[in-house]
Scaffold this motif. Structure first.
Motif, PDB file in Angstrom:
ATOM      1  N   ILE A 123       0.982  -1.148   0.081  1.00 22.97           N
ATOM      2  CA  ILE A 123      -0.027   0.131  -0.171  1.00 22.97           C
ATOM      3  C   ILE A 123       0.989   1.208   0.097  1.00 22.97           C
ATOM      4  O   ILE A 123       1.724   1.577   0.934  1.00 22.97           O
ATOM      5  N   ALA A 124       0.830   1.918  -0.983  1.00 16.06           N
ATOM      6  CA  ALA A 124       1.492   3.364  -1.206  1.00 16.06           C
ATOM      7  C   ALA A 124       0.738   4.416  -0.461  1.00 16.06           C
ATOM      8  O   ALA A 124      -0.304   4.370  -0.385  1.00 16.06           O
ATOM      9  N   ASP A 137       0.806   8.319   1.224  1.00 15.94           N
ATOM     10  CA  ASP A 137       1.813   9.704   1.254  1.00 15.94           C
ATOM     11  C   ASP A 137       1.152  10.653   2.145  1.00 15.94           C
ATOM     12  O   ASP A 137       1.332  11.811   2.269  1.00 15.94           O
ATOM     13  N   ALA A 144      -4.614   7.843   0.656  1.00 12.94           N
ATOM     14  CA  ALA A 144      -3.911   6.751   0.953  1.00 12.94           C
ATOM     15  C   ALA A 144      -4.806   6.161   2.181  1.00 12.94           C
ATOM     16  O   ALA A 144      -4.586   4.860   2.137  1.00 12.94           O
ATOM     17  N   ASN A 150       6.384   4.538   1.870  1.00  9.75           N
ATOM     18  CA  ASN A 150       6.288   5.924   1.881  1.00  9.75           C
ATOM     19  C   ASN A 150       7.438   6.252   1.105  1.00  9.75           C
ATOM     20  O   ASN A 150       8.465   5.596   1.151  1.00  9.75           O
ATOM     21  N   ILE A 187       8.165   2.271  -6.278  1.00 16.62           N
ATOM     22  CA  ILE A 187       6.944   1.584  -5.716  1.00 16.62           C
ATOM     23  C   ILE A 187       6.983   0.258  -6.405  1.00 16.62           C
ATOM     24  O   ILE A 187       6.600  -0.817  -6.033  1.00 16.62           O
ATOM     25  N   MET A 211      -3.049   1.819  -4.089  1.00 15.45           N
ATOM     26  CA  MET A 211      -2.720   3.187  -3.806  1.00 15.45           C
ATOM     27  C   MET A 211      -4.228   3.922  -3.839  1.00 15.45           C
ATOM     28  O   MET A 211      -4.905   3.704  -4.840  1.00 15.45           O
ATOM     29  N   THR A 213      -5.761   7.338  -5.232  1.00 14.81           N
ATOM     30  CA  THR A 213      -5.540   8.398  -6.558  1.00 14.81           C
ATOM     31  C   THR A 213      -6.349   9.530  -6.130  1.00 14.81           C
ATOM     32  O   THR A 213      -7.425   9.598  -5.559  1.00 14.81           O
ATOM     33  N   ALA A 223       0.119   7.184 -10.053  1.00 11.42           N
ATOM     34  CA  ALA A 223      -0.774   6.112 -10.158  1.00 11.42           C
ATOM     35  C   ALA A 223      -0.720   5.443 -11.607  1.00 11.42           C
ATOM     36  O   ALA A 223      -0.796   4.263 -12.065  1.00 11.42           O
TER      37      ALA A 223
END
Length: 142
Positions: free
Chosen positions: A6-7, A9, A14, A37, A96, A110, A112, A127
């Motif tokens: 899971i990205a 930020d 997020a 991150n 990523i 992630m 968007t 993304a």
């Protein structure tokens, strides 16, 4: 066991991605999540004394740690049990995807920002680049 990256930020987008994975975890037998991150190196314009470089990088690392700490706390409050966090530096999309390979994940998730076609035309989209580069499915959460 299903393994997801899971990205994160620090944005609400997020957090929604974490929540989507937590809902998925309720429906699967075992799920492991890696919160990632990314921070790009600082952009310097002109010359700065060496102590300024270090102070800027230290501030960025502290911010990155704060984002990961908050994301980890949110993931655990959503019910994710097997979750870890990782900080990386570099170009977001490429790193990523690289992290997804290193961790041998089954899927990337992630948030968007949903700027639409014109927003990505001028601003670019992490993304969109991850979708293009990834070798595993990518779940985008709005």
């Amino acid at each position: 066991m299903l393994k997801l990256l899971i990205a994160v930020d620090g944005s609400a987008y997020a957090l929604r991605a974490i929540e989507a994975v937590a809902r998925l975890a309720q429906q699967t037998i075992e799920l492991q999540a890696v919160l990632l991150n990314m921070r790009e190196g600082p952009a310097y314009y002109g010359e700065l004394p060496p102590f300024d470089h270090e102070s800027i990088e230290q501030a960025q690392r502290q911010q990155q740690e704060a984002v990961l700490h908050a994301a980890l706390a949110h993931a655990r409050s959503c019910g994710l049990q097997r979750v870890s966090a990782q900080a990386m530096q570099g170009m977001a999309a490429a790193e990523i995807v690289r992290a997804s390979r290193e961790h041998a994940v089954d899927q990337i998730c992630m948030g968007t920002h949903g700027r639409g076609p014109f927003g990505t035309l001028f601003l670019g989209s992490v993304a969109q680049r991850v979708l293009h580069l990834a070798e595993v499915p990518v779940l985008l959460v709005k």
